[in-house]
Design a protein around this motif. Sequence first.
Motif, PDB file in Angstrom:
ATOM      1  N   THR A  60       0.840  -1.202   0.000  1.00 62.40           N
ATOM      2  CA  THR A  60       0.000   0.000   0.000  1.00 62.40           C
ATOM      3  C   THR A  60       0.874   1.251   0.000  1.00 62.40           C
ATOM      4  OG1 THR A  60      -1.438  -1.276   1.439  1.00 62.40           O
ATOM      5  CG2 THR A  60      -2.017   1.029   1.106  1.00 62.40           C
ATOM      6  N   LEU A  64       0.957   4.315  -2.700  1.00 53.43           N
ATOM      7  CA  LEU A  64       0.721   5.699  -2.285  1.00 53.43           C
ATOM      8  C   LEU A  64       1.923   6.584  -2.625  1.00 53.43           C
ATOM      9  CD1 LEU A  64      -1.058   5.140   1.141  1.00 53.43           C
ATOM     10  CD2 LEU A  64      -2.048   6.209  -0.882  1.00 53.43           C
ATOM     11  N   ALA A  68       1.756   9.843  -4.775  1.00 54.32           N
ATOM     12  CA  ALA A  68       2.201  11.097  -4.174  1.00 54.32           C
ATOM     13  C   ALA A  68       3.217  11.819  -5.048  1.00 54.32           C
ATOM     14  CB  ALA A  68       2.791  10.833  -2.790  1.00 54.32           C
ATOM     15  N   ALA A 181      -2.592  11.698  -1.084  1.00 55.81           N
ATOM     16  CA  ALA A 181      -1.847  10.436  -1.128  1.00 55.81           C
ATOM     17  C   ALA A 181      -0.682  10.485  -0.144  1.00 55.81           C
ATOM     18  CB  ALA A 181      -1.328  10.176  -2.540  1.00 55.81           C
ATOM     19  N   GLY A 184      -1.812   9.894   3.390  1.00 56.91           N
ATOM     20  CA  GLY A 184      -2.045   8.458   3.508  1.00 56.91           C
ATOM     21  C   GLY A 184      -0.735   7.705   3.643  1.00 56.91           C
ATOM     22  N   LEU A 185       0.258   8.119   2.836  1.00 56.80           N
ATOM     23  CA  LEU A 185       1.574   7.470   2.850  1.00 56.80           C
ATOM     24  C   LEU A 185       2.222   7.545   4.231  1.00 56.80           C
ATOM     25  CD1 LEU A 185       4.021   6.215   1.402  1.00 56.80           C
ATOM     26  CD2 LEU A 185       4.717   8.510   0.780  1.00 56.80           C
TER      27      LEU A 185
END
Lengths: 211, 202
Positions: A60, A64, A68, A181, A184-185
Amino acid sequence: MQCQPRNSPATTLVACHECDSLYRFEPLVPGATARCGCCGAVLLRYPRGGLTRAIALYTTALLLLLLANAFPFLTLEISGRQEVTTILGASIALYRQGMGELAVVVLITTVLGPALLISSSLYVTFSVHMRRYLPFTRTLLSWISDLAPWVMLDVFMLGVLVAFVKLGNMATMHVGLSLYAFVGLILVSAAASAAFDPHMLWQQLDYRKKS
Amino acid sequence: MRARDFGLASCHTCGLVVKLPAVGHVHCPRCASPVHSRKVNSLSTSWALLLAAMIAYVPANLFPVMSVVSFGKRQSDTILSGVIYLFVHGDWPLALIVFVASVLVPLLKMIALTYLLVTVQRKSYLRHQQRTRLYRIVELVGRWSMVDIFVVALLAALVNIGNLATIEPGAGAIAFTTVVVLTMLAAANFDPRLIWDHQGEK
């Protein structure tokens, strides 16, 4: 001073890397963390969820990371004129302004470092999990702990917030897809590193080699 | 009970406990990296990096980290004046975070490392736990000082609108990055086990 281990009996020897206290360990149960009774340093962790969780989270994180870096990160608008930047754009701007050394540091801490750390962690966990002794597994695993402090995604995020406030007075700022993103990363890579203990992986690699 | 008392050492890379030979050195049978009881030349390397960081700290604070060039007018900001600007124009919680990250942390980090190095060299047998904790904090927070450099890089990337406004990174930014990188390396080269090596002797 005599130090008693907090989790006793015995199979492997572990020496605390911060105070050199020596312990004998029975294999840990998943979710357990062994701490040094002398200085409180973490001796060993057995992350919950095992290697599958680490693989899922690192995959994941890798996706991401690509997102990004693929889309605009921030857009600045002053009197109808727009200026768009990506994460890589921060390093490029420094390079263009004649600050090559600085550009390299920013590039390593925000783009290259994270990419290397995430992909090599994924490669190593995958290699151990599949019981395929893939090439370079040991070399990569020995780099990971040295690389970790130089990955500064969270620090960069704070920098984004400060830049927002500084420019907010004189221009309109738009958040790009990449910024979402990126947030999230940061969350996913924090969870991934919690599911990853290099010393545990070394032990597992050792068993594979012997059996 | 300490590993050294048994002639054992923990491999710095993989954590395997290895028996050290009486003379010469040994490579870890698990990960093949060289094993030492303590980091090699830990004190002198840390001192060298720390002193270099202290020297770089002077230009880091005196020279501007960035300049705003707008309609031919140039306004330069040092680390400290940037924080003051945030206090005046931005919101103070953010200003406080930046003040801690880019003014307090580098300064306290250099003081803490000096304290650790001096107490180890004077073979202090006091407050082992607190000193180890101090080292752990120093290692953990050091990277946050980079925030100001990222701000400069982002502003330079975003504000580049012809002669309306341009942001140029300044010499202070290079000196400041040098301080952050050198103190991080100094902390990484310091061996916390040295703190515990003088507990019995008086």
